[in-house]
Design a protein around this motif. Structure first.
Motif, PDB file in Angstrom:
ATOM      1  N   VAL A   1      14.272   3.705  -6.458  1.00  0.00           N
ATOM      2  CA  VAL A   1      14.168   3.521  -4.966  1.00  0.00           C
ATOM      3  C   VAL A   1      13.714   2.378  -3.690  1.00  0.00           C
ATOM      4  N   LEU A   2      12.607   2.280  -4.136  1.00  0.00           N
ATOM      5  CA  LEU A   2      11.893   0.991  -2.708  1.00  0.00           C
ATOM      6  C   LEU A   2      12.780  -0.269  -3.200  1.00  0.00           C
TER       7      LEU A   2
ATOM      8  N   ALA B   1      12.785   2.206   3.471  1.00  0.00           N
ATOM      9  CA  ALA B   1      13.244   3.821   3.443  1.00  0.00           C
ATOM     10  C   ALA B   1      12.860   5.414   2.809  1.00  0.00           C
ATOM     11  N   PRO B   2      11.656   5.041   2.599  1.00  0.00           N
ATOM     12  CA  PRO B   2      11.280   7.099   2.167  1.00  0.00           C
ATOM     13  C   PRO B   2       9.868   6.822   3.318  1.00  0.00           C
ATOM     14  N   TYR B   3       9.709   5.314   4.172  1.00  0.00           N
ATOM     15  CA  TYR B   3       9.012   5.659   4.568  1.00  0.00           C
ATOM     16  C   TYR B   3       9.864   5.800   6.555  1.00  0.00           C
ATOM     17  N   THR B   4      11.031   5.763   6.751  1.00  0.00           N
ATOM     18  CA  THR B   4      11.781   6.130   7.679  1.00  0.00           C
ATOM     19  C   THR B   4      11.851   7.566   7.551  1.00  0.00           C
ATOM     20  N   VAL B   5      12.142   8.265   9.111  1.00  0.00           N
ATOM     21  CA  VAL B   5      12.144   9.534   9.857  1.00  0.00           C
ATOM     22  C   VAL B   5      13.152  10.282   8.362  1.00  0.00           C
ATOM     23  N   PRO B   6      14.568  10.136   8.507  1.00  0.00           N
ATOM     24  CA  PRO B   6      15.324  10.360   7.422  1.00  0.00           C
ATOM     25  C   PRO B   6      14.810  10.584   5.876  1.00  0.00           C
ATOM     26  N   GLY B   7      14.300   8.570   5.752  1.00  0.00           N
ATOM     27  CA  GLY B   7      13.187   9.552   4.155  1.00  0.00           C
ATOM     28  C   GLY B   7      11.624  10.922   4.151  1.00  0.00           C
ATOM     29  N   GLN B   8      10.873  10.597   5.532  1.00  0.00           N
ATOM     30  CA  GLN B   8      10.219  11.319   5.053  1.00  0.00           C
ATOM     31  C   GLN B   8      10.474  12.899   4.911  1.00  0.00           C
TER      32      GLN B   8
ATOM     33  N   PHE C   1       1.122  -1.065   0.272  1.00  0.00           N
ATOM     34  CA  PHE C   1      -0.082   0.123  -0.275  1.00  0.00           C
ATOM     35  C   PHE C   1       1.159   1.080   0.007  1.00  0.00           C
ATOM     36  N   LEU C   2       1.866   1.444   0.671  1.00  0.00           N
ATOM     37  CA  LEU C   2       2.686   2.371   0.663  1.00  0.00           C
ATOM     38  C   LEU C   2       3.222   2.680  -0.409  1.00  0.00           C
ATOM     39  N   ALA C   3       4.262   1.279  -0.941  1.00  0.00           N
ATOM     40  CA  ALA C   3       4.597   1.584  -2.489  1.00  0.00           C
ATOM     41  C   ALA C   3       3.217   2.169  -3.564  1.00  0.00           C
ATOM     42  N   LEU C   4       2.945   1.826  -3.722  1.00  0.00           N
ATOM     43  CA  LEU C   4       1.172   1.978  -3.910  1.00  0.00           C
ATOM     44  C   LEU C   4       0.660   3.711  -4.231  1.00  0.00           C
ATOM     45  N   ALA C   5       0.296   3.904  -3.078  1.00  0.00           N
ATOM     46  CA  ALA C   5      -0.447   5.005  -2.483  1.00  0.00           C
ATOM     47  C   ALA C   5       0.477   6.473  -3.406  1.00  0.00           C
ATOM     48  N   PRO C   6       1.266   6.095  -3.550  1.00  0.00           N
ATOM     49  CA  PRO C   6       2.278   7.566  -4.348  1.00  0.00           C
ATOM     50  C   PRO C   6       1.995   7.779  -5.191  1.00  0.00           C
ATOM     51  N   LEU C   7       1.651   6.926  -5.891  1.00  0.00           N
ATOM     52  CA  LEU C   7       2.070   6.350  -7.297  1.00  0.00           C
ATOM     53  C   LEU C   7       0.679   7.200  -8.243  1.00  0.00           C
TER      54      LEU C   7
ATOM     55  N   ALA D   1      -0.124   4.322   8.553  1.00  0.00           N
ATOM     56  CA  ALA D   1      -0.385   3.972   7.184  1.00  0.00           C
ATOM     57  C   ALA D   1      -0.792   5.759   6.695  1.00  0.00           C
ATOM     58  N   LEU D   2      -0.164   6.428   7.295  1.00  0.00           N
ATOM     59  CA  LEU D   2      -0.594   7.497   6.721  1.00  0.00           C
ATOM     60  C   LEU D   2       1.143   8.172   6.070  1.00  0.00           C
ATOM     61  N   ALA D   3       1.795   7.516   6.770  1.00  0.00           N
ATOM     62  CA  ALA D   3       3.578   7.178   5.251  1.00  0.00           C
ATOM     63  C   ALA D   3       3.535   7.774   4.193  1.00  0.00           C
ATOM     64  N   TRP D   4       2.357   7.650   3.158  1.00  0.00           N
ATOM     65  CA  TRP D   4       2.667   8.115   2.136  1.00  0.00           C
ATOM     66  C   TRP D   4       2.024   9.028   1.293  1.00  0.00           C
ATOM     67  N   LEU D   5       1.805  10.102   2.603  1.00  0.00           N
ATOM     68  CA  LEU D   5       1.155  11.840   2.039  1.00  0.00           C
ATOM     69  C   LEU D   5       2.536  12.251   1.659  1.00  0.00           C
ATOM     70  N   LEU D   6       2.933  11.772   2.373  1.00  0.00           N
ATOM     71  CA  LEU D   6       5.049  13.015   1.592  1.00  0.00           C
ATOM     72  C   LEU D   6       5.454  12.770   0.212  1.00  0.00           C
TER      73      LEU D   6
END
Length: 297
Positions: free
Chosen positions: A238-239, A251-258, A134-140, A201-206
């Motif tokens: 990247v994923l 990686a994009p959903y870690t604190v540095p990634g966000q 879900f986190l990989a797909l939602a930003p696309l 589950a909201l980490a996709w937004l940024l």
């Protein structure tokens, strides 16, 4: 009206429109309900039509027919366009929005179906890695919606849109902002269906904002198809390559990634705004298909 004692043919109307009413009808000055009766009567009465032709000024009558033809040929607004006009959106803006391909039921249904299947999969197996899909797909999804909403390759109304008397940047915003908003709302509703994962589950937004802003910023240079395509490909790379925390978090959903996603979103949005005048050049060349340098395929 005619003499009531006159012997009439059963197929002929029992009354006739008065001559003064026919004159007013020809000038467009006859008011309801007499106007409605005259309209109905003239359809069946050759005598009154002949009198109307004699007493009417031909110029206003011709103008009336032209107005009637224009009214009959005018496009009928759809449900979305009518709703937009009712809430105060200008007619021409509402028509441009309603013609956006990805705001139609086929696109919205496909997005809902994809999100629903992803949510079902994530809820079926509540392991730490199941939300990754879900986190990989939602930003696309917002990026794909923006890519499909503007450009000659995918928009059947593109040529009509670019000849509208407005700034190219504003035209792009009219098309893409509602699409982005709808995609974000659908993603948000899907997030509510994943309560077991909490705020994660909201980490996709940024990342979604970063990908969309970057795609828009690159559009003047690479085109409305190639730019989002390259950005989406970079996201998938990247994923696949980058690794995050030890628990398998992407990686994009870690604190540095966000933090990086937020920085990219801000920088890309600023770059996009600074290059807003370049969209006039894109709109001025309808054959532009998204290849570098604006060439046609």
């Amino acid at each position: 009206m005619s003499d009531p004692n006159e012997i009439r043919d059963p197929g002929v109307p029992a009354w006739h429109v008065a001559e003064e009413d026919l004159r007013a009808y020809g000038r467009g000055e006859l008011a309801p309900p007499v106007l409605w009766s005259a309209d109905t009567h003239l359809m069946a009465c050759a005598r009154c039509r002949a009198v109307l032709a004699e007493v009417s000024d031909p110029v206003p009558l011709d103008d009336g027919w032209e107005r009637l033809d224009a009214e009959l040929d005018a496009p009928r607004p759809g449900l979305l366009e009518s709703l937009l006009v009712r809430i105060g959106v200008a007619d021409h803006t509402a028509r441009l929005l309603a013609a956006t391909p990805v705001l139609r039921l086929s696109w919205l249904g496909a997005v809902v179906a994809v999100l629903a299947m992803t949510v079902i999969a994530a809820n079926s197996v509540r392991a730490p890695g199941t939300i990754s899909l879900f986190l990989a797909l939602a930003p696309l999804l917002p990026l794909a919606g923006v890519a499909l909403s503007y450009g000659p390759a995918l928009d059947p109304t593109y040529e009509m849109a670019v000849v509208s008397p407005m700034h190219g940047f504003r035209l792009l915003m009219i098309r893409t902002v509602p699409v982005l908003a709808v995609a974000l709302v659908l993603n948000g509703l899907a997030t509510l269906a994943l309560p077991a994962y909490g705020l994660r589950a909201l980490a996709w937004l940024l990342p979604a904002l970063a990908l969309t802003a970057t795609g828009l910023a690159l559009t003047p240079r690479l085109g409305p198809v190639l730019a989002p395509g390259l950005v989406g490909g970079a996201w998938i790379t990247v994923l696949m390559v980058a690794r995050g925390a030890d628990d398998g978090t992407l990686a994009p959903y870690t604190v540095p990634g966000q933090g990086a996603a937020a920085a990219v979103a801000v920088l890309a949005a600023g770059f996009f705004y600074l290059r807003r005048d370049r969209f006039d050049a894109v709109s001025a060349h309808p054959p532009f298909t998204g290849l570098p340098g604006g060439g046609a395929m």
